[in-house]
Design an enzyme around this catalytic site. Structure first.
Site, PDB file in Angstrom:
ATOM      1  N   ARG A  33       0.861  -1.182   0.000  1.00  0.00           N
ATOM      2  CA  ARG A  33       0.000   0.000   0.000  1.00  0.00           C
ATOM      3  C   ARG A  33       0.897   1.232   0.000  1.00  0.00           C
ATOM      4  O   ARG A  33       1.956   1.239   0.641  1.00  0.00           O
ATOM      5  CB  ARG A  33      -0.898   0.026   1.257  1.00  0.00           C
ATOM      6  CG  ARG A  33      -2.034  -0.980   1.240  1.00  0.00           C
ATOM      7  CD  ARG A  33      -3.079  -0.670   0.166  1.00  0.00           C
ATOM      8  NE  ARG A  33      -4.210  -1.569   0.193  1.00  0.00           N
ATOM      9  CZ  ARG A  33      -4.363  -2.639  -0.602  1.00  0.00           C
ATOM     10  NH1 ARG A  33      -3.420  -2.948  -1.476  1.00  0.00           N
ATOM     11  NH2 ARG A  33      -5.445  -3.383  -0.529  1.00  0.00           N
ATOM     12  N   GLU A  84      -4.715   7.295  -4.595  1.00  0.00           N
ATOM     13  CA  GLU A  84      -4.998   6.633  -5.875  1.00  0.00           C
ATOM     14  C   GLU A  84      -6.395   7.034  -6.339  1.00  0.00           C
ATOM     15  O   GLU A  84      -7.273   7.211  -5.500  1.00  0.00           O
ATOM     16  CB  GLU A  84      -4.915   5.112  -5.707  1.00  0.00           C
ATOM     17  CG  GLU A  84      -3.522   4.662  -5.296  1.00  0.00           C
ATOM     18  CD  GLU A  84      -3.401   3.141  -5.090  1.00  0.00           C
ATOM     19  OE1 GLU A  84      -4.367   2.410  -5.400  1.00  0.00           O
ATOM     20  OE2 GLU A  84      -2.349   2.706  -4.619  1.00  0.00           O
ATOM     21  N   HIS A 142      -1.667   0.303  -9.844  1.00  0.00           N
ATOM     22  CA  HIS A 142      -2.231  -0.676  -8.894  1.00  0.00           C
ATOM     23  C   HIS A 142      -2.835  -1.886  -9.627  1.00  0.00           C
ATOM     24  O   HIS A 142      -4.045  -2.114  -9.598  1.00  0.00           O
ATOM     25  CB  HIS A 142      -3.285  -0.007  -7.999  1.00  0.00           C
ATOM     26  CG  HIS A 142      -3.556  -0.801  -6.743  1.00  0.00           C
ATOM     27  ND1 HIS A 142      -3.935  -0.227  -5.558  1.00  0.00           N
ATOM     28  CD2 HIS A 142      -3.493  -2.135  -6.487  1.00  0.00           C
ATOM     29  CE1 HIS A 142      -4.102  -1.165  -4.642  1.00  0.00           C
ATOM     30  NE2 HIS A 142      -3.840  -2.331  -5.193  1.00  0.00           N
TER      31      HIS A 142
HETATM   32  C1  8YV Z   1      -7.035  -4.558  -5.468  1.00  0.00           C
HETATM   33  C2  8YV Z   1      -5.461  -5.268  -3.858  1.00  0.00           C
HETATM   34  O1  8YV Z   1      -6.759  -3.286  -5.025  1.00  0.00           O
HETATM   35  O2  8YV Z   1      -6.543  -7.229  -3.159  1.00  0.00           O
HETATM   36  C3  8YV Z   1      -5.987  -6.190  -2.824  1.00  0.00           C
HETATM   37  O3  8YV Z   1      -5.833  -5.884  -1.628  1.00  0.00           O
HETATM   38  O4  8YV Z   1      -4.715  -4.398  -3.586  1.00  0.00           O
HETATM   39  C4  8YV Z   1      -5.904  -5.426  -5.282  1.00  0.00           C
HETATM   40  O5  8YV Z   1      -6.028  -6.697  -5.646  1.00  0.00           O
HETATM   41  C5  8YV Z   1      -8.369  -4.502  -5.885  1.00  0.00           C
HETATM   42  O6  8YV Z   1      -9.096  -4.046  -4.778  1.00  0.00           O
HETATM   43  C6  8YV Z   1      -9.032  -5.557  -6.606  1.00  0.00           C
HETATM   44  O7  8YV Z   1     -10.377  -5.359  -6.679  1.00  0.00           O
END
Ligand code: 8YV
Length: 321
Positions: free
Chosen positions: A237, A266, A284
């Site tokens: 993150r 983001e 991301h």
């Molecule tokens: C995604 C992620 O941001 O799963 C997570 O924690 O960081 C990524 O896979 C995303 O939310 C997929 O929908």
């Protein structure tokens, strides 16, 4: 009575259609304006929520009367106010495992791209700058046989370690809350503290959850410990790194390069990072392959249905209230 589901981010249309066959469904639509206001209204009589990428807390959930579950299409759950959900007895289900290998692949993509300056050299070639054999400015770094430091040896961290150990004959070291010999032995991985890891790794990969302990854990001081030839990769993150300090360290070329998939804010629409050649910036996409996003969506969907049909979902973040 028909149960109600709120979809709070864009989801695969086939899953949306399946939800609409069984439930009264409200889809939150950012185009229509104030998302929190839409949420507050939609959750009043909702039984379940599904989606990802939105902060859900008391501010937008307090109107909920009968909410049983939030099923997030993500493994990370830093967007959710767990204390509030626990207080209200609302389950939070997430999607571990199905994205582990895909995300570890991306960590290595960033590591290799930063080490060999792939985006810079791609641009350089397309701009017609390849007029004679490349010079030292185009040289990169070796990966094979180097030292890989992993911050956070969870499932994804371990999958990165496995790639480094078996694929690239790397020495593996890791740091985290505690040693994990049951995982580390397979990769001959050495446990060390954060400072030692930063000082002695050629490649440093951040694979930790975001929480109170990890927020801002890499600041100017920690960046100052990296070796001049080091590469820093973040697939966890953005808030784990002090981004302003990172920009300064990259500008000053304190270490070789960074590979980033995540940011403090983001989507990243403008940033001093965009001016720098020694950073690889991705939007991301750690889990973003068709197959993995489908698997995540299916798992989130199944867990939502489980909860709404009275079964306990498999991957609950907050099982005990
Ligand atoms: C995604 C992620 O941001 O799963 C997570 O924690 O960081 C990524 O896979 C995303 O939310 C997929 O929908």
């Amino acid at each position: 009575m028909q149960k109600k589901v709120v979809v709070f981010s864009q989801i695969d249309s086939a899953f949306l259609a399946q939800l609409q066959e069984q439930f009264a469904v409200t889809v939150i639509q950012p185009k229509l304006g104030d998302v929190n206001a839409q949420l507050r209204e939609a959750v009043v009589d909702a039984d379940g929520l599904i989606g990802a990428g939105r902060i859900l807390n008391e501010e937008n959930l307090s109107t909920a009367q009968q909410l049983k579950i939030i099923s997030t299409v993500s493994v990370g759950y830093d967007n959710y106010d767990l204390n509030y959900l626990n207080k209200k007895g609302i389950w939070l289900a997430h999607t571990p495992h199905v994205l582990t290998e895909t995300t570890a692949d991306l960590a290595f993509t960033l590591l290799m791209s930063a080490a060999r300056q792939v985006p810079y050299l791609d641009q350089w070639t397309k701009q017609g700058q390849w007029t004679r054999t490349v010079g030292t400015a185009q040289f990169g770094l070796d990966v094979y046989g180097k030292t890989l430091g992993i911050i956070g040896l969870g499932h994804i961290g371990a999958a990165i370690a496995r790639r480094g150990h078996y694929g690239f004959n790397m020495r593996i070291q890791y740091t985290g809350r505690k040693p994990k010999p049951e995982v580390a032995t397979a990769f001959n991985a050495k446990f060390c503290d954060l400072d030692e890891l930063l000082q002695s790794s050629d490649y440093v990969v951040l694979a930790v959850d975001l929480n109170d302990q990890t927020k801002g854990m890499i600041g100017a001081e920690q960046l100052g410990l990296l070796q001049p030839h080091a590469v820093l990769v973040n697939i966890s993150r953005g808030a784990v790194i002090d981004e302003a300090a990172l920009v300064e360290a990259l500008k000053a070329r304190q270490f070789f390069a960074a590979g980033l998939d995540v940011y403090q804010k983001e989507p990243l629409k403008e940033s001093p990072l965009f001016e720098l050649e020694n950073v690889v910036t991705l939007p991301h996409i750690g889990s973003a392959t068709s197959a993995t996003r489908h698997a995540m969506m299916k798992l989130a969907y199944d867990q939502l249905i489980d909860a709404l049909e009275g079964r306990t979902p498999r991957y609950l973040v907050n099982q005990h209230f």
